[in-house]
Scaffold this motif. Structure first.
Motif, mmCIF file in Angstrom:
data_model
loop_
_atom_site.group_PDB
_atom_site.id
_atom_site.type_symbol
_atom_site.label_atom_id
_atom_site.label_comp_id
_atom_site.label_asym_id
_atom_site.label_seq_id
_atom_site.Cartn_x
_atom_site.Cartn_y
_atom_site.Cartn_z
ATOM 1 N N VAL A 199 0.741 -1.073 -0.075
ATOM 2 C CA VAL A 199 0.118 -0.024 -0.028
ATOM 3 C C VAL A 199 0.828 1.265 0.076
ATOM 4 N N LEU A 200 0.432 2.307 -0.919
ATOM 5 C CA LEU A 200 1.084 3.419 -0.688
ATOM 6 C C LEU A 200 0.343 4.583 0.330
ATOM 7 N N MET A 201 0.785 4.942 1.415
ATOM 8 C CA MET A 201 0.488 5.572 2.334
ATOM 9 C C MET A 201 0.876 7.189 2.013
ATOM 10 N N PRO A 202 0.144 8.260 2.059
ATOM 11 C CA PRO A 202 0.226 9.474 1.983
ATOM 12 C C PRO A 202 1.022 9.846 3.269
ATOM 13 N N GLN A 203 1.882 10.945 3.082
ATOM 14 C CA GLN A 203 2.742 11.111 4.048
ATOM 15 C C GLN A 203 2.927 12.545 4.158
ATOM 16 N N ASP A 204 3.061 13.033 5.499
ATOM 17 C CA ASP A 204 3.329 14.630 5.453
ATOM 18 C C ASP A 204 4.578 15.032 5.238
ATOM 19 N N TYR A 205 4.993 16.136 4.359
ATOM 20 C CA TYR A 205 6.377 16.358 3.938
ATOM 21 C C TYR A 205 7.158 16.453 5.280
ATOM 22 N N ASN A 206 6.887 17.309 6.191
ATOM 23 C CA ASN A 206 7.760 17.314 7.251
ATOM 24 C C ASN A 206 8.137 16.165 8.074
ATOM 25 N N GLU A 207 7.069 15.286 8.173
ATOM 26 C CA GLU A 207 7.320 14.144 9.077
ATOM 27 C C GLU A 207 8.173 13.094 8.392
ATOM 28 N N ALA A 208 7.880 13.130 6.948
ATOM 29 C CA ALA A 208 8.688 12.178 6.022
ATOM 30 C C ALA A 208 10.294 12.720 6.179
ATOM 31 N N LYS A 209 10.546 14.062 5.958
ATOM 32 C CA LYS A 209 11.770 14.568 6.075
ATOM 33 C C LYS A 209 12.480 14.186 7.449
ATOM 34 N N ILE A 210 11.999 14.226 8.453
ATOM 35 C CA ILE A 210 12.299 14.059 9.763
ATOM 36 C C ILE A 210 12.856 12.554 9.918
ATOM 37 N N ASN A 211 11.887 11.579 9.296
ATOM 38 C CA ASN A 211 12.163 10.262 9.508
ATOM 39 C C ASN A 211 13.312 9.974 8.789
ATOM 40 N N VAL A 212 13.581 10.595 7.495
ATOM 41 C CA VAL A 212 14.647 10.269 6.810
ATOM 42 C C VAL A 212 15.810 10.643 7.395
ATOM 43 N N GLU A 213 15.819 11.720 7.855
ATOM 44 C CA GLU A 213 16.823 12.460 8.742
ATOM 45 C C GLU A 213 17.392 11.657 9.936
ATOM 46 N N LYS A 214 16.304 11.112 10.493
ATOM 47 C CA LYS A 214 16.430 10.267 11.751
ATOM 48 C C LYS A 214 17.213 8.891 11.251
ATOM 49 N N ARG A 215 16.963 8.440 10.264
ATOM 50 C CA ARG A 215 17.335 6.912 9.641
ATOM 51 C C ARG A 215 18.826 7.360 9.369
ATOM 52 N N ILE A 216 19.255 8.247 8.853
ATOM 53 C CA ILE A 216 20.626 8.709 8.505
ATOM 54 C C ILE A 216 21.457 8.681 9.591
ATOM 55 N N GLU A 217 20.836 9.475 10.840
ATOM 56 C CA GLU A 217 21.421 9.546 12.156
ATOM 57 C C GLU A 217 21.913 8.261 12.595
ATOM 58 N N PHE A 218 20.678 7.348 12.460
ATOM 59 C CA PHE A 218 20.634 6.142 13.017
ATOM 60 C C PHE A 218 21.682 5.145 12.573
ATOM 61 N N ILE A 219 21.768 5.321 11.081
ATOM 62 C CA ILE A 219 22.689 4.627 10.463
ATOM 63 C C ILE A 219 24.123 4.844 10.895
ATOM 64 N N ASN A 220 24.322 6.272 10.802
ATOM 65 C CA ASN A 220 26.012 6.682 10.994
ATOM 66 C C ASN A 220 26.378 6.131 12.316
ATOM 67 N N SER A 221 25.269 6.116 13.553
ATOM 68 C CA SER A 221 25.749 5.655 14.598
ATOM 69 C C SER A 221 25.853 4.218 14.711
ATOM 70 N N GLU A 222 25.353 3.549 13.820
ATOM 71 C CA GLU A 222 25.567 1.885 13.544
ATOM 72 C C GLU A 222 26.804 1.730 12.937
ATOM 73 N N ILE A 223 27.190 2.794 11.936
ATOM 74 C CA ILE A 223 28.415 2.416 11.148
ATOM 75 C C ILE A 223 29.787 2.789 12.145
ATOM 76 N N LYS A 224 29.463 3.837 13.027
ATOM 77 C CA LYS A 224 30.386 3.882 14.205
ATOM 78 C C LYS A 224 30.540 2.610 14.987
ATOM 79 N N ARG A 225 29.473 2.062 15.303
ATOM 80 C CA ARG A 225 29.483 0.904 16.277
ATOM 81 C C ARG A 225 30.121 -0.207 15.540
ATOM 82 N N VAL A 226 29.746 -0.566 14.077
ATOM 83 C CA VAL A 226 30.450 -1.509 13.544
ATOM 84 C C VAL A 226 31.767 -1.395 13.371
ATOM 85 N N GLU A 227 32.119 -0.175 13.210
ATOM 86 C CA GLU A 227 33.853 0.260 12.729
ATOM 87 C C GLU A 227 34.523 0.085 14.267
ATOM 88 N N SER A 228 33.961 0.394 15.316
ATOM 89 C CA SER A 228 34.863 0.203 16.413
ATOM 90 C C SER A 228 34.984 -1.525 16.636
#
Lengths: 152, 116
Positions: free
Chosen positions: B62-91
């Motif tokens: 299903v394609l769910m309609p998304q709010d622009y600001n919400e979607a933007k924040i979600n993606v930014e959070k994901r990037i943050e999360f992935i960055n912290s995961e990368i740091k964890r794996v690298e250590s």
């Protein structure tokens, strides 16, 4: 480039066995990069298909089309509006865009892939050069060994 | 002598295990990198959009309609999360590399003892 230099110097001093190992890993790298390059090219082809599809819809005056229900079942459908497309921008997000904007998105992706493919090709050329020098060193080693044997 | 031999076998098993762990970690690292790149592309795309853009997210079929600001924040959070995961794996990768280093040193010393 400095690392390559040291590598070349190292090669002649290694045992044939070790050179064979290096050759094997270089071979693996080359095939890995070749596969990546092919993946990039097929991705580009898919993106180009998207652009041609949009252009096809734009050019034709008819609104009838066949909508795929499954890969082998189609239903006749009608286009209600021609200037809005849902574009997949990645990670499951889709954005409504006009025909031109959609084409811009795909063209940008294609250009980016072009850049990456160019980088990959450069790497492949380098790796092939390394492969050649490995082969040359290996051949010289074999010749040396045979010479040493006949002299014995 | 048999002590040395069993030591040697144990160490080489450890060495193999550690190398497998390192390979797994490196695989995880490159997967994270791919995800990071993909999310960055999405985030770049979002920065070109505005609140009037129609944004949907594919959830299952299903394609769910998304709010622009919400979607933007979600993606930014994901990037943050992935960055912290990368740091964890690298250590973790660094840890595993130093472990492999020490195991190799031990292996070499046991081997030189065995041959002497």
């Amino acid at each position: 480039m400095a690392s390559e230099q040291t590598r070349k110097i190292d090669l002649t001093q290694l045992q044939p066995q070790q050179i064979l190992e290096i050759r094997k890993s270089t071979e693996q790298e080359i095939s890995h990069f070749t596969q990546s390059l092919q993946a990039l090219q097929s991705a580009q082809a898919k993106l180009r298909d998207c652009i041609t599809s949009i252009e096809g819809v734009e050019k034709s005056n008819k609104t009838e089309l066949l909508v795929p229900m499954t890969s082998s079942l189609y239903l006749p459908g009608k286009l209600v509006q021609k200037d809005e497309y849902l574009v997949d921008i990645g990670t499951g997000y889709y954005v409504g865009k006009s025909a031109n904007d959609a084409k811009v998105v795909y063209q940008k992706k294609i250009d980016k892939l072009d850049e990456d493919a160019k980088k990959l090709k450069d790497i492949l050329v380098q790796k092939n050069e390394i492969m050649n020098s490995i082969n040359i060193v290996l051949r010289n080693k074999v010749m040396e060994l045979e010479k040493a044997k006949t002299e014995e | 002598m048999s002590d040395l031999k069993s030591d040697f076998e144990k160490l080489s098993l450890d060495f193999n295990d550690q190398q497998n762990v390192l390979n797994d970690l490196l695989g995880a690292r490159s997967k994270l990198e791919t995800q990071l790149q993909e999310n960055k592309i999405v985030s770049d795309e979002f920065s070109l959009l505005n609140e009037e853009s129609k944004i949907f997210k594919l959830i299952g079929p299903v394609l769910m309609p998304q709010d622009y600001n919400e979607a933007k924040i979600n993606v930014e959070k994901r990037i943050e999360f992935i960055n912290s995961e990368i740091k964890r794996v690298e250590s973790k990768i660094e840890d595993e590399k130093s472990k492999i280093e020490s195991t190799r040193d031990k292996l070499l010393s046991v081997r030189s003892k065995m041959s002497s």
